[in-house]
Scaffold this active site. Structure first.
Site, PDB file in Angstrom:
ATOM      1  N   THR A   1      65.396  67.320  45.183  1.00  0.00           N
ATOM      2  CA  THR A   1      65.666  66.722  46.465  1.00  0.00           C
ATOM      3  C   THR A   1      66.083  67.796  47.469  1.00  0.00           C
ATOM      4  O   THR A   1      66.636  68.814  47.087  1.00  0.00           O
ATOM      5  CB  THR A   1      66.815  65.724  46.286  1.00  0.00           C
ATOM      6  OG1 THR A   1      66.489  64.936  45.176  1.00  0.00           O
ATOM      7  CG2 THR A   1      67.070  64.924  47.524  1.00  0.00           C
TER       8      THR A   1
ATOM      9  N   GLY B   1      71.090  64.146  43.292  1.00  0.00           N
ATOM     10  CA  GLY B   1      71.204  62.924  42.491  1.00  0.00           C
ATOM     11  C   GLY B   1      72.414  62.112  42.935  1.00  0.00           C
ATOM     12  O   GLY B   1      72.720  62.037  44.127  1.00  0.00           O
TER      13      GLY B   1
HETATM   14  O1  DON Z   1      66.648  59.405  44.722  1.00  0.00           O
HETATM   15  C1  DON Z   1      67.489  59.875  43.967  1.00  0.00           C
HETATM   16  O2  DON Z   1      68.619  59.443  43.878  1.00  0.00           O
HETATM   17  C2  DON Z   1      67.127  61.077  43.109  1.00  0.00           C
HETATM   18  N1  DON Z   1      65.704  61.082  42.859  1.00  0.00           N
HETATM   19  C3  DON Z   1      67.561  62.320  43.793  1.00  0.00           C
HETATM   20  C4  DON Z   1      67.279  63.555  42.958  1.00  0.00           C
HETATM   21  C5  DON Z   1      67.992  64.750  43.417  1.00  0.00           C
HETATM   22  O3  DON Z   1      68.750  64.717  44.353  1.00  0.00           O
HETATM   23  C6  DON Z   1      67.764  65.990  42.640  1.00  0.00           C
HETATM   24  N2  DON Z   1      68.292  67.090  43.357  1.00  0.00           N
HETATM   25  N3  DON Z   1      68.896  67.950  43.363  1.00  0.00           N
END
Ligand code: DON
Length: 564
Positions: free
Chosen positions: A377, A470
């Site tokens: 992300t 996440g």
């Molecule tokens: O939408 C979500 O909550 C996850 N797919 C986000 C993943 C994420 O932030 C990974 N990053 N560092």
């Protein structure tokens, strides 16, 4: 000597508000007209160039999204999806949900191996892990409704970066050499060829050119999102999926729609909070946690104090318990938003906080709500000279997504199917427990923690904020806002301040190792199971302080803030 020290200390105290440790070693970036904060410097520059040449924040957001898809392939993407929160200069707000959706053939137990009854890792790696990508449609929708400049002009910088290449940064080179990334990308010949240069990953300073991606982006430039969902790109994509046992078909691509939703709105201590609605779990979380804190006077203990951190951890714990039960795609599951944000309910959750002791998560269940109608992300923030603000978080989910690059197309695919409860009742890749509200179904959107958020002060734009990471996203955004609103920090201090994270289960409190050892000791004495971690997240934020835009990139990564 002691006297000199005490004078210096007194001076330092006089210069900063009581209880506000001045931890930032650097100033925020200041500018009068426009500001872009993003994870990668070429993408930031491309966004600022759009603003400087008369584009608005939405135009710049399109350019930054596509440019990050070239220069930050671990998370920037056209093979993934995300959320865009917009607050226009006229005070109206909107939210564009361009998150991935499950293909038509998806089903509740598609990742459960019938032989063992256990989940496979197909929701995480490989062709079956992807939801239908939404980024290109999302950018098209944002642009067609709110943009000013011609689409072609906005896509061109990404085409150029892919065709001509860009010098690889230290961080990017390091990330390619990590064992996890190497293993994931090496499994798929096309990804290995492009991103690992067939086993000789790029070193810092080497020029990384992506001719396949340049051709894909040029088609998107010339034919619009139609190319990605119905044209040449769609045909190549669907054929490659079919050849490798993937689930996404040409019909799935054709049917994909970005959805415009109403942001969730609320207030905290007189500030307006405009944030992300379901299928994000973030906005409701941020408002509920703020509500639980209100009236506790937790802030009197001072930023970073064990008392303040304890309160923050306890409200996080409580919200994440609710998240496990009550959040999901609102088009499939009736999210009890009113009940979750009901002040009486929030007060009852607040009253269950013991100021002296951590509540064991085992003893804390999702709250009993008042009856309700049964019925890797990356984030970037942009403000333009007219006062339009855009806050975008988008993702491939894991670092470099599913690891798959469809043959000839040059972009990585997401593994967003793992954000569903792929194995209901068992934790997903982020250790999140999730239930039926987030079970897999055809065309459904997986629940997300992405939480682009905007704060207003006296009805005017004040803060634009968001993060990757996440489930930590919700807490990072929450903590950063508290740092400004409750602890009087400037934007950079608020971003640099050490962070904590609690998500109910597992019952442990992640604490950045920059938190002082005696504070950590006090948290342990209160019963928190502390897990030290080097770094939590990566906030990209802008504050409008009087006439000045204050941009803050996160020192935990190579992010940059730039204004004009
Ligand atoms: O939408 C979500 O909550 C996850 N797919 C986000 C993943 C994420 O932030 C990974 N990053 N560092």
């Amino acid at each position: 000597m002691r006297r000199l020290l005490s004078i210096l200390l007194a001076l330092a105290t006089a210069l900063s508000p009581v209880g506000t440790p001045v931890l930032s070693a650097r100033q925020p970036v200041h500018a009068k007209h426009g500001m872009v904060v993003s994870r990668e410097t070429h993408a930031t520059d491309a966004g600022v160039a759009v603003l400087e040449s008369g584009g608005n924040a939405i135009d710049a957001a399109v350019t930054v999204a596509l440019a990050l898809g070239v220069t930050h392939p671990a998370a920037g993407n056209i093979g993934g999806g995300g959320f865009m929160l917009i607050r226009l200069a006229n005070g109206t707000s909107t939210f564009i949900d361009f998150r991935e959706r499950a293909p038509a053939s998806a089903s509740r137990n598609m990742y459960i191996d019938p032989a063992t009854g256990k989940a496979t890792n197909e929701s995480v790696v490989g062709y079956r892990a992807s939801g239908i990508p939404g980024t290109v449609r999302g950018m098209e929708l944002a642009h067609s409704k709110y943009g000013k400049k011609p689409w072609k002009e906005l896509v061109e910088p990404a085409v150029k970066l892919a065709a001509e290449g860009f010098p690889v940064s230290y961080g990017y080179a390091q990330s390619l050499q990590g064992k996890g990334t190497m293993d994931r990308l090496s499994k798929f010949p096309e990804s290995k060829r492009i991103f690992l240069r067939d086993g000789k990953p790029y070193e810092m300073g080497e020029i990384f050119k992506q001719p396949d991606l340049a051709r894909t982006l040029a088609r998107i430039r010339d034919n619009g999102a139609k190319d990605f969902y119905e044209g040449e790109t769609a045909r190549l994509f669907a054929a490659d999926m079919a050849a490798h046992g993937g689930d996404i078909t040409l019909d799935d691509l054709r049917g994909y729609k970005a959805i415009e939703r109403k942001p969730v709105e609320g207030s905290y201590k007189g500030y307006g909070v405009i944030t992300s609605p379901p299928p994000s779990s973030g906005g409701i979380g941020i408002l509920q946690m703020m509500g639980m804190l209100e009236g506790t006077n937790y802030e009197k203990a001072g930023a970073g104090s064990a008392t303040a951190l304890h309160y923050e951890a306890e409200v996080m714990r409580r919200y994440f318990a609710d998240r496990s039960e009550y959040l999901g795609d609102p088009d499939f599951f009736k999210v009890p938003m009113t009940a979750l944000l009901n002040p009486k309910y929030i007060a009852s959750r607040r009253e269950s906080i013991d100021p002296a002791k951590a509540t064991p998560s085992e003893s804390l269940r999702p709250g009993v709500l008042a009856p309700y109608e049964s019925n890797e992300t990356t984030h970037y923030s942009i403000v333009d000279s007219e006062g339009n603000a855009v806050s975008v978080t988008y993702t491939l989910n894991a670092f470099f997504g599913s690891g798959v690059t469809p043959t000839g197309l040059g972009f990585l695919l997401n593994d967003e199917m793992d954000d569903f409860a792929a194995d209901p009742g068992h934790p997903n890749m982020f250790g999140l427990l999730q239930g039926e509200s987030n079970a897999i179904a055809p065309h459904k959107t997986p629940l997300s923690s992405m939480s682009p958020t905007i704060i207003t002060k006296d009805g005017k734009l004040y803060l634009v904020v968001g993060a990757p990471g996440g489930p930590t996203i919700i807490n990072q955004v929450f903590e950063t806002i508290l740092n400004v609103l409750d602890f009087g920090m400037n934007m950079q201090q608020a971003v640099d301040q050490p962070r904590i994270h609690h998500q109910w289960m597992p019952d442990s409190l992640s604490v950045e190792s920059t938190v002082s050892p005696d504070t950590i000791e006090l948290l342990k004495q209160k019963g928190h199971v502390v897990r030290l971690t080097n770094s939590i997240g990566d906030i990209a934020a802008i504050r409008l302080d009087g006439q000045w835009l204050e941009g803050a990139a996160d020192g935990r990564t190579e992010a940059t803030a730039k204004g004009y």
